[in-house]
Every structure is written in C-alpha cells, then in structure tokens.
Design a protein around this motif. Structure first.
Motif, PDB file in Angstrom:
ATOM      1  N   TYR A   1      33.728  42.266 113.050  1.00 37.73           N
ATOM      2  CA  TYR A   1      34.905  41.385 112.994  1.00 37.73           C
ATOM      3  C   TYR A   1      35.442  41.104 114.400  1.00 37.73           C
ATOM      4  O   TYR A   1      35.695  39.958 114.764  1.00 37.73           O
ATOM      5  CB  TYR A   1      35.990  42.036 112.120  1.00 37.73           C
ATOM      6  N   MET A   2      35.595  42.172 115.192  1.00 39.17           N
ATOM      7  CA  MET A   2      36.174  42.027 116.542  1.00 39.17           C
ATOM      8  C   MET A   2      35.264  41.214 117.457  1.00 39.17           C
ATOM      9  O   MET A   2      35.736  40.443 118.283  1.00 39.17           O
ATOM     10  CB  MET A   2      36.399  43.412 117.176  1.00 39.17           C
ATOM     11  N   VAL A   3      33.950  41.414 117.314  1.00 42.28           N
ATOM     12  CA  VAL A   3      33.010  40.645 118.138  1.00 42.28           C
ATOM     13  C   VAL A   3      33.114  39.166 117.761  1.00 42.28           C
ATOM     14  O   VAL A   3      33.232  38.294 118.633  1.00 42.28           O
ATOM     15  CB  VAL A   3      31.554  41.160 117.945  1.00 42.28           C
ATOM     16  N   HIS A   4      33.102  38.898 116.453  1.00 39.92           N
ATOM     17  CA  HIS A   4      33.127  37.501 115.996  1.00 39.92           C
ATOM     18  C   HIS A   4      34.402  36.789 116.439  1.00 39.92           C
ATOM     19  O   HIS A   4      34.381  35.595 116.742  1.00 39.92           O
ATOM     20  CB  HIS A   4      32.998  37.444 114.475  1.00 39.92           C
ATOM     21  N   THR A   5      35.517  37.498 116.488  1.00 36.08           N
ATOM     22  CA  THR A   5      36.793  36.856 116.821  1.00 36.08           C
ATOM     23  C   THR A   5      37.100  36.909 118.323  1.00 36.08           C
ATOM     24  O   THR A   5      38.166  36.473 118.751  1.00 36.08           O
ATOM     25  CB  THR A   5      37.955  37.519 116.036  1.00 36.08           C
TER      26      THR A   5
END
Ligand code: NAD
Length: 270
Positions: free
Chosen positions: A19-23
C-alpha cells in the motif's frame, strides 16, 4: 522512479508495504511475490492491499520477477531472506530487510553478500520514531551519566512470542554503550522476592504482554528528586512500512554494502 519488488506481499507487513509503495509518488509497485504454497498467488497485489487492481499479480518466488525491480523490500522469514539475498547478489539488486530473527551467522553472510554485490538496508525496527528514540536515549544517557538509574519498560500484544522485544534490547544497548557498560553484564530482566537494593550499574528491562498493543517502549532515567521518561508508542504497523519505503527510495543506486536506518535518516553522526 524506483521500481520495488515486495516479498511476502500477502503478509501483515507485506500488505501495508504494498500500500505504502503504491501511494508513494517516488516508487512504483513493480512486482510482488509470495511463498510457493501461498493461497495469494495470482491475486492482484493492488486488490490484496486495498488500492484496487493495478495489473500486477503476486508471483511464486523472487527469481521470476527479479528483472522487474530495482529494490526488494523483505519482511518475511529469516531463512527465506537469506535465499532472497543470494538472488539479489547474483542480479545486483538493492534490498531493504526488515525481517527479524536473523542469526549472527545470517548477518555475517548477508554482509559478505552485500559487500561486493548490492546495497542493503537492514534494521530490526524501521520506524522513524524508534530510530530517533535510539539516538535520544544514547544522548540522554551520555549527558546524565552514572547518577541516573536506567530502566526500560516495553509492552506488546499477547501474540508476540519473544521477550523482551529486540527494540527494548537495542535501547538497552544504546544506553549501556553511552555509559561504557556491557548490557550482557548489567541487564536485569526479572525482579521477584527479596532481591536486595538496586545496584548502581544495572539496566532493568521489563516486559508487558497484553491485548492488542502494537508496541510501546519507555526508557526511564531516574535520579535524586526527578526523572525523565522517553516514550515511543506505535499506533499501527504503518510506521514500520513507512520506514521501509523511505529506505527503498534511499538505497537505490547507493554503493554496495550494508546500511542501517541511521544512514537512511541521516542520524549516523547525530
Ligand atoms: P507475516 O507472517 O504476516 O508475513 C510474512 C509473509 O512472508 C507471509 O505472507 C509468508 O507467506 C511470506 N513468506 C514466508 N516465506 C516466504 C518465501 N520463502 N517466499 C515468499 N514469501 C514468504 O509476518 P509479519 O508480521 O508481516 O512480519 C514479517 C517479518 O517482519 C517478521 O520477521 C517480523 O518480525 C518483521 N517485522 C519487522 C519490522 C521492522 O520494523 N523491521 C516491523 C514489523 C515486523
């Protein structure tokens, strides 16, 4: 844009890291993989981490996706981590390793692999706040010296298997180092019964296990007539995931070898 491969993408940390990588606008969630027996294989990693389909399926193993990324973020299991490190070395890919439980032998092998072949950030606690806490504790101990008793209390959820936490031990080591003591000699982990007066040099590390506490650490510096308490409280697992994504953005393109979160956060000389 740094292309990231997430190891163990279906795990508790793997999902938050995805999630953090994608955002993160500086990172691309390029690939993800899981254990060959995982029921998550073939699932879209975006759906798996709650951002909706992004067209990246969770693959069985690192070899099949290694060419798609620049950095591997690994929060899995120590034996798997060593297999991934050997593959990263062969292909010259950077790594961010948050997996705990690495043995001394694992760490020595990791250092050997990284030295000639890839840059690697490894830290048992990637939370920015905890790494700041380490430094604050070291500085505070150095300033206050032997006149203040050092005690550490940590609290975690009831499922945690090890005690005290690796973070509490590291806090003890930071304080002991600043006071020219060896935690192996002065650490006290249990008090019960008629134990006599506290010795001057001991550093107490006490453990609470209860409910769903994500993680809390308090370090006491208690002197005559006053005390300082320095506390870190983790509200959820995103602090670790955020540290890991910071490390991923930082490590790509660095010279080969081992780094810590102090390097990532510019705290080495602090
Ligand atoms: P978890 O069990 O929820 O997730 C681990 C995932 O790794 C699982 O999905 C599992 O299938 C996968 N995995 C295991 N072997 C694999 C293999 N050979 N190939 C691919 N995938 C594999 O555990 P978690 O709570 O996410 O924690 C993972 C690790 O991260 C633990 O070692 C934990 O202590 C550590 N951790 C570190 C930090 C930090 O800040 N450094 C913070 C939290 C957790």
């Amino acid at each position: 844009m740094t292309r990231v491969i997430v190891a163990g993408a279906a795990g508790r940390m793997g999902q938050r890291i995805s999630y953090m990588v994608h955002t993160n606008p500086g990172l691309e969630l390029a690939a993800a993989f899981e254990h060959p027996d995982s029921p998550a294989l073939g699932r879209d990693v975006g759906e798996n981490c709650g951002v909706g389909a992004i067209g990246v399926a969770i693959s069985p193993g690192l070899e099949s996706v290694i060419d798609q990324g620049d950095v591997i973020i690994d929060f899995t299991f120590h034996e798997a981590t060593m297999e991934f490190a050997a593959i990263a070395a062969k292909h010259g890919r950077a790594m961010v390793i948050g997996t705990t439980g690495l043995t001394r032998k694992n760490l020595a092998e990791l250092r050997r692999l990284a030295q000639g072949n890839f840059p690697c950030v490894q830290a048992p606690n990637m939370a920015v706040g905890v790494n700041v806490l380490f430094k604050l504790v070291e500085k505070t101990a150095a300033i206050l010296g032997d006149a203040y008793d050092v005690e550490i209390v940590e609290a975690h959820h009831r499922m945690k298997k090890d005690a005290p936490s690796g973070t509490a031990l590291k806090l003890g080591e930071m304080a002991a180092g600043a006071l020219n003591r060896d935690l192996a000699q002065v650490g006290v982990y249990e008090r019960n019964g008629i134990i006599g007066e506290r010795t001057d040099n001991e550093i107490g590390i006490q453990t609470i296990r209860a409910g769903d506490i994500v993680g809390e650490h308090t370090v006491y510096f208690a002197g005559a007539g006053e005390r300082i308490e320095i506390t870190h409280r983790a509200h959820n697992r995103d602090n670790f995931a955020r540290g890991a994504t910071l490390a991923a953005g930082w490590v790509a393109g660095k010279p080969n070898g081992m780094y810590t979160m102090f390097d990532v956060l510019g705290l080495t000389d602090f």
